[in-house]
Design a protein around this motif. Structure first.
Motif, short mmCIF file in Angstrom:
data_model
loop_
_atom_site.label_atom_id
_atom_site.label_comp_id
_atom_site.label_asym_id
_atom_site.label_seq_id
_atom_site.Cartn_x
_atom_site.Cartn_y
_atom_site.Cartn_z
N THR A 73 0.84 -1.20 0.00
CA THR A 73 0.00 0.00 0.00
C THR A 73 0.87 1.25 0.00
N ASP A 74 1.89 1.29 0.87
CA ASP A 74 2.76 2.47 0.93
C ASP A 74 3.50 2.69 -0.39
N GLU A 75 3.94 1.62 -1.03
CA GLU A 75 4.62 1.76 -2.32
C GLU A 75 3.68 2.34 -3.37
N ARG A 76 2.44 1.89 -3.36
CA ARG A 76 1.45 2.42 -4.31
C ARG A 76 1.16 3.89 -4.04
N LEU A 77 1.01 4.24 -2.76
CA LEU A 77 0.75 5.63 -2.41
C LEU A 77 1.92 6.52 -2.82
N LEU A 78 3.14 6.04 -2.62
CA LEU A 78 4.32 6.81 -3.02
C LEU A 78 4.34 7.00 -4.54
N LYS A 79 4.00 5.97 -5.28
CA LYS A 79 3.96 6.08 -6.74
C LYS A 79 2.91 7.10 -7.20
N VAL A 80 1.79 7.18 -6.50
CA VAL A 80 0.79 8.20 -6.82
C VAL A 80 1.38 9.59 -6.56
N TRP A 107 4.86 19.68 -3.34
CA TRP A 107 4.99 18.70 -2.26
C TRP A 107 3.68 17.93 -2.27
N VAL A 108 3.76 16.62 -2.40
CA VAL A 108 2.57 15.78 -2.49
C VAL A 108 2.72 14.66 -1.48
N GLY A 109 1.76 14.55 -0.57
CA GLY A 109 1.88 13.50 0.43
C GLY A 109 0.56 13.14 1.08
N PHE A 110 0.63 12.07 1.86
CA PHE A 110 -0.53 11.58 2.59
C PHE A 110 -0.28 11.67 4.09
N TYR A 111 -1.33 11.97 4.81
CA TYR A 111 -1.35 11.89 6.28
C TYR A 111 -2.50 10.96 6.64
N PHE A 112 -2.29 10.17 7.70
CA PHE A 112 -3.33 9.26 8.16
C PHE A 112 -3.53 9.38 9.66
N LYS A 113 -4.76 9.11 10.09
CA LYS A 113 -5.07 9.10 11.52
C LYS A 113 -4.13 8.13 12.21
N ASN A 114 -3.54 8.56 13.31
CA ASN A 114 -2.55 7.78 14.03
C ASN A 114 -3.24 6.92 15.10
N GLY A 115 -3.69 5.74 14.70
CA GLY A 115 -4.35 4.83 15.64
C GLY A 115 -5.58 5.47 16.26
N ASP A 116 -5.68 5.40 17.58
CA ASP A 116 -6.81 5.98 18.30
C ASP A 116 -6.54 7.41 18.76
N GLY A 157 2.43 9.89 6.00
CA GLY A 157 2.57 8.67 5.20
C GLY A 157 3.54 8.95 4.06
N PRO A 158 3.42 8.20 2.99
CA PRO A 158 4.30 8.42 1.84
C PRO A 158 4.14 9.84 1.28
N TYR A 159 5.27 10.42 0.87
CA TYR A 159 5.23 11.75 0.27
C TYR A 159 6.42 11.96 -0.64
N VAL A 160 6.32 12.98 -1.48
CA VAL A 160 7.39 13.42 -2.37
C VAL A 160 7.55 14.91 -2.17
N GLY A 161 8.78 15.35 -1.97
CA GLY A 161 9.06 16.76 -1.78
C GLY A 161 10.10 16.94 -0.70
N GLU A 162 10.31 18.18 -0.32
CA GLU A 162 11.29 18.47 0.72
C GLU A 162 10.91 17.76 2.02
N PRO A 163 11.91 17.26 2.76
CA PRO A 163 11.61 16.65 4.06
C PRO A 163 10.88 17.65 4.97
N THR A 164 10.02 17.12 5.82
CA THR A 164 9.24 17.97 6.73
C THR A 164 9.43 17.51 8.17
N ASP A 165 9.42 18.48 9.08
CA ASP A 165 9.46 18.18 10.51
C ASP A 165 8.08 17.79 11.01
#
Length: 151
Positions: A21-28, A41-50, A57-65
Motif C-alpha cells: 500500500t505504501d509503495e502504491r501511495l508513493l507512486k501516486v 509537495w505531495v503527500g498523505f497523512y493518516f489518523k494515528n491509531g486511536d 505517510g508516503p510523500y514526495v518533496g522536501e523533508p518535513t518536521d
C-alpha cells in the motif's frame, strides 16, 4: 486536460497488488509531482491509531518536521476535524497554518473516507500563489476515493 490523462494512471498504480500500500501511495505522489507543475509537495497523512492526530505517510518533496499533526492544528489538522476539502490560495493569510517551507505559497488538502470515516488525507503544497481550481479539487477527490479502495 492533464487530470483526464492521470486518472487511468492513478487507477493502474493503485490496482497493482504486487506493491505494498505504501509503495502504491508513493507512486501516486511521484506521478502527481512529476506531471502537475504547481504541485511541489505531495503527500498523505493518516489518523494515528486511536489518537487525535495525523501521522505522515508516503510523500514526495522536501523533508518535513511535521510528521505528527494534532487534530485542529494547521490545514491538515483542520481537515481532520471538518471532514471537508480545504483550499488555501495564500498560506500567509491563514492564522492556523503550520509552515513547512518558506517557498510554500498555497495548499490544498482533501480527506480520504473509508466507510464514512475520515481516516486520512492527501496534502499538496505549491510554490505558486493561488494555483488550485475546482478541477484540482475534483481530481483529488477522485484520487482519494481510489485510495480508499485499497485501505
Amino acid at each position: 486536460m492533464i487530470f483526464d490523462t492521470l486518472k487511468p494512471q492513478v487507477e493502474a498504480i493503485l490496482s497493482n497488488n504486487k506493491n505494498t500500500t505504501d509503495e502504491r501511495l508513493l507512486k501516486v505522489c511521484e506521478l502527481l509531482d512529476a506531471n502537475i507543475s504547481y504541485y511541489n509537495w505531495v503527500g498523505f497523512y493518516f489518523k494515528n491509531g486511536d489518537k487525535n492526530e495525523l501521522k505522515i505517510g508516503p510523500y514526495v518533496g522536501e523533508p518535513t518536521d511535521h510528521t505528527i499533526i494534532p487534530f485542529g492544528k494547521g490545514i491538515c489538522g483542520q481537515v481532520a476535524v471538518s471532514n471537508e476539502n480545504f483550499v488555501v490560495p495564500d498560506v500567509a493569510a491563514q492564522d492556523n497554518y503550520i509552515a513547512c517551507s518558506i517557498s510554500v505559497k498555497a495548499e490544498i488538502v482533501v480527506p480520504i473516507f473509508v466507510n464514512g470515516e475520515n481516516i486520512g488525507q492527501i496534502d499538496i503544497d505549491s510554490g505558486t500563489p493561488d494555483p488550485f481550481t475546482e478541477k484540482d479539487e475534483r481530481f483529488l477527490e477522485f484520487v482519494c476515493a481510489k485510495v480508499s479502495e485499497i485501505l
